[in-house]
Design a protein around this motif. Structure first.
Motif, PDB file in Angstrom:
ATOM      1  N   THR A  45       0.832  -1.209   0.000  1.00 30.72           N
ATOM      2  CA  THR A  45       0.000   0.000   0.000  1.00 30.72           C
ATOM      3  C   THR A  45       0.863   1.254   0.000  1.00 30.72           C
ATOM      4  N   ARG A  46       1.932   1.248   0.809  1.00 31.06           N
ATOM      5  CA  ARG A  46       2.812   2.416   0.867  1.00 31.06           C
ATOM      6  C   ARG A  46       3.495   2.642  -0.482  1.00 31.06           C
ATOM      7  N   THR A  49       1.075   4.201  -2.893  1.00 38.16           N
ATOM      8  CA  THR A  49       0.851   5.599  -2.514  1.00 38.16           C
ATOM      9  C   THR A  49       2.012   6.481  -2.947  1.00 38.16           C
ATOM     10  N   GLN A  50       3.230   6.001  -2.727  1.00 39.38           N
ATOM     11  CA  GLN A  50       4.402   6.788  -3.072  1.00 39.38           C
ATOM     12  C   GLN A  50       4.565   6.944  -4.583  1.00 39.38           C
ATOM     13  N   GLY A  52       2.032   7.065  -6.671  1.00 37.68           N
ATOM     14  CA  GLY A  52       1.027   8.071  -7.016  1.00 37.68           C
ATOM     15  C   GLY A  52       1.483   9.477  -6.684  1.00 37.68           C
ATOM     16  N   LEU A  53       2.115   9.632  -5.516  1.00 37.35           N
ATOM     17  CA  LEU A  53       2.624  10.940  -5.112  1.00 37.35           C
ATOM     18  C   LEU A  53       3.754  11.399  -6.040  1.00 37.35           C
TER      19      LEU A  53
END
Length: 213
Positions: A45-46, A49-50, A52-53
């Motif tokens: 998940t992290r 997310t990273q 995407g960021l």
């Protein structure tokens, strides 16, 4: 039968002597290698997310343009850095994927379309090449910066080949497409790359690598 074979050989020779055919084969080969690498990614998940960021930050940084070339390409305030950092933190596989995804976003935001293969070499492939820095991720900072140079040069090569094959008709009278493509891409990418190198040089890369999830 002999006439048939001669005609077949001639047709194959004509096909494979075409610059578009050659550049298509190169592009497909690069994609296949990258896809093979991407299959090894174990997502968390992290990590998602990273990624995407990183893509979002790349989009934002690219909005701050110091210079914009007439047919695409610009000098920004370090828009390649987020993709390079993802590659350093997680390795080339995720770097390739992040670059590929950003290339699609960049295509949607500011498309310059001449040919499907030109799209491949001007959008997904160049940014995928930034993942090459991931092969230097466990080395010292000078080696990481060297890896960044290699990655940026690989991106330059993609744009250069697209320029020779597809944008050569825009060259001024008497100028070869090889020189035109070199000069066109040299007006923005080297400076953009130097800005990214300067940013990477001052970033605490080892500390940033600890955010890996």
């Amino acid at each position: 039968m002999q006439n048939f074979l001669n005609a077949l050989i001639k047709n194959l020779t004509d096909i494979f002597s075409s610059p578009i055919t050659i550049i298509t084969l190169i592009g497909v080969l690069i994609l296949l290698i990258a896809l093979t690498k991407m299959k090894k990614i174990k997502f968390t998940t992290r990590m998602i997310t990273q990624v995407g960021l990183a893509i979002a930050l790349t989009v934002v940084l690219k909005m701050f343009k110091i210079y914009t070339a007439p047919y695409g390409g610009s000098v920004t305030i370090g828009s390649m850095v987020p993709i390079l950092l993802i590659s350093i933190i997680y390795g080339p596989e995720l770097g390739f994927l992040t670059g590929f995804l950003y290339g699609l976003v960049d295509l949607i935001m500011g498309p310059y379309l001449l040919h499907p293969i030109q799209v491949l070499f001007d959008y997904p492939l160049p940014f995928m090449m930034l993942g090459i820095i991931g092969f230097f991720r466990n080395r010292t900072k000078p080696w990481i910066l060297f890896g960044a140079v290699i990655a940026i040069l690989a991106r330059f090569a993609c744009h250069y080949f697209a320029g020779v094959v597809f944008w050569g008709s825009y060259a001024p009278d008497g100028m070869s497409p090889y020189l035109y493509s070199l000069l066109y891409n040299a007006q923005y990418l080297p400076l953009d790359g130097l800005i990214c190198l300067a940013i990477l040089a001052v970033l605490p890369i080892k500390r940033l690598c600890k955010i890996k999830g």
